[in-house]
Design an enzyme around this catalytic site. Structure first.
Site, PDB file in Angstrom:
ATOM      1  N   CYS A 125      93.692 -17.953 -21.112  1.00  0.00           N
ATOM      2  CA  CYS A 125      93.028 -18.170 -19.828  1.00  0.00           C
ATOM      3  C   CYS A 125      93.178 -19.647 -19.422  1.00  0.00           C
ATOM      4  CB  CYS A 125      91.583 -17.705 -19.916  1.00  0.00           C
ATOM      5  SG  CYS A 125      90.711 -17.618 -18.347  1.00  0.00           S
ATOM      6  N   ASP A 183      96.358  -8.467 -14.136  1.00  0.00           N
ATOM      7  CA  ASP A 183      95.501  -9.652 -14.180  1.00  0.00           C
ATOM      8  C   ASP A 183      95.127 -10.053 -12.758  1.00  0.00           C
ATOM      9  OD1 ASP A 183      94.342 -12.160 -14.459  1.00  0.00           O
ATOM     10  OD2 ASP A 183      95.723 -12.791 -16.032  1.00  0.00           O
ATOM     11  N   HIS A 214      93.554  -9.194 -17.490  1.00  0.00           N
ATOM     12  CA  HIS A 214      93.222 -10.540 -17.926  1.00  0.00           C
ATOM     13  C   HIS A 214      92.345 -10.448 -19.175  1.00  0.00           C
ATOM     14  CE1 HIS A 214      92.748 -14.841 -17.315  1.00  0.00           C
ATOM     15  NE2 HIS A 214      91.462 -14.706 -17.592  1.00  0.00           N
TER      16      HIS A 214
END
Length: 247
Positions: A125, A183, A214
Site C-alpha cells: 500500500c 484495486d 487492494h
C-alpha cells in the site's frame, strides 16, 4: 531459518524512529530488506510478513513510517478511526521525511554485524510507494512494491520535482511491481500511467497484475480481500527478486 525480533530507536532529522528488526538467530551477516508498512504501521499482518521474509535469510527492518506524528509504538486499528488517522498522517508528512528515514535506516544497518551491505526494499500500500521511494537510494538493489498507492497521483506532499515518478533517473536497482486488477486505490488508468513511465526508462522491472483487490496480501481485517494463494505467489516473486539481486 529460526529468527529473532527486537527493535532500535533511530535518530532522524524529524525525530526518533522506532524500527522493528527481524533476522535469523545466531551469528552471520545477511542482506537487509527495508520493509514498509501500510498506513497502520507494524500491525500483526506486517510483522508476520516481515518474519516470513526474515526466515529466508534476510535481516528485515520495519520502521514506524509516521514516527513524527504519533507516540512511539503506535499501531492503528483496521477500522474507520485507524484508517482516518493513517490517511491524515499520510497527507501531513512530506516526501523528504521518508528520504531522511531511508538514509537513517541504511546508515544504522551498515553499522551492524548482521548486515552484509546488500540492501533491498519491500512494502504494501503506501509502503509499496515508500519502498519505491527507497529505491532512489543508491544502495538499494532490488525493490518489491505491492499495490503501491499514490504513484499515479499527487497525494503525498512533495516539493516541485520531488514526486517519486519524477525521480526515476535515480533508481539504479531492479523493481518488482505487483498489483490487484480490482484495486480501487490504483485503477487501471493509474497502473497504465505508471507502466508507461517505467517503460520509457532503462530500469529493469517486472510487472504482475492479479485478479485481486487492494490489500490482498493482508491476512487480517477488511474481510474478503485476503487471497492466500495469490499472497504466496507474491512472496515467492519477492524472494526470487531478492535472491537474484542481493545474494
Amino acid at each position: 531459518m529460526k529468527i529473532q525480533s527486537h527493535f532500535a530507536d533511530l535518530d532522524t532529522p524529524t525525530g526518533v524512529m522506532r524500527t522493528y528488526i527481524h533476522r535469523p538467530v545466531g551469528e552471520g551477516s545477511y542482506p537487509v530488506i527495508l520493509f514498509y508498512s501500510e498506513i497502520f504501521q507494524q500491525t500483526g499482518p506486517i510483522e508476520r510478513a516481515a518474519r516470513l521474509m526474515a526466515s529466508h535469510g534476510f535481516a528485515v527492518l520495519v520502521p514506524e513510517v509516521f514516527h513524527e506524528l504519533n507516540p512511539i509504538g503506535t499501531v492503528l486499528g483496521y477500522d474507520d478511526a485507524g484508517r482516518d488517522k493513517g490517511n491524515a498522517d499520510k497527507e501531513n508528512k512530506d516526501v523528504q521525511g521518508y528520504d531522511t528515514d531511508n538514509e537513517a535506516l541504511i546508515k544504522f544497518a551498515k553499522q551492524q554485524s548482521w548486515c552484509n551491505g546488500q540492501f533491498g526494499a519491500m512494502g504494501y500500500c503506501i509502503g509499496g510507494h515508500l519502498a519505491f521511494r527507497a529505491a532512489l537510494q543508491p544502495e538499494v538493489k532490488g525493490t518489491a512494491c505491492f499495490y503501491a498507492t499514490d504513484l499515479h497521483i499527487q497525494k503525498i506532499p512533495n516539493k516541485p520535482g520531488q514526486h517519486s515518478m519524477e525521480r526515476l533517473a535515480d533508481i539504479k536497482g531492479e523493481l518488482l511491481m505487483i498489483w490487484g486488477k480490482q484495486d480501487n486505490h490504483v485503477p487501471s488508468e493509474g497502473r497504465t500511467l505508471i507502466y508507461s513511465k517505467l517503460n520509457e526508462t532503462d530500469i529493469p522491472f517486472t510487472w504482475h497484475e492479479f485478479n485481486a483487490e487492494h490489500a490482498f496480501m493482508r491476512d487480517e481485517g477488511d474481510g474478503g480481500r485476503y487471497d492466500a494463494q495469490t499472497a504466496q505467489i507474491g512472496y515467492q516473486l519477492a524472494l526470487n527478486l531478492f535472491s537474484r539481486t542481493l545474494r
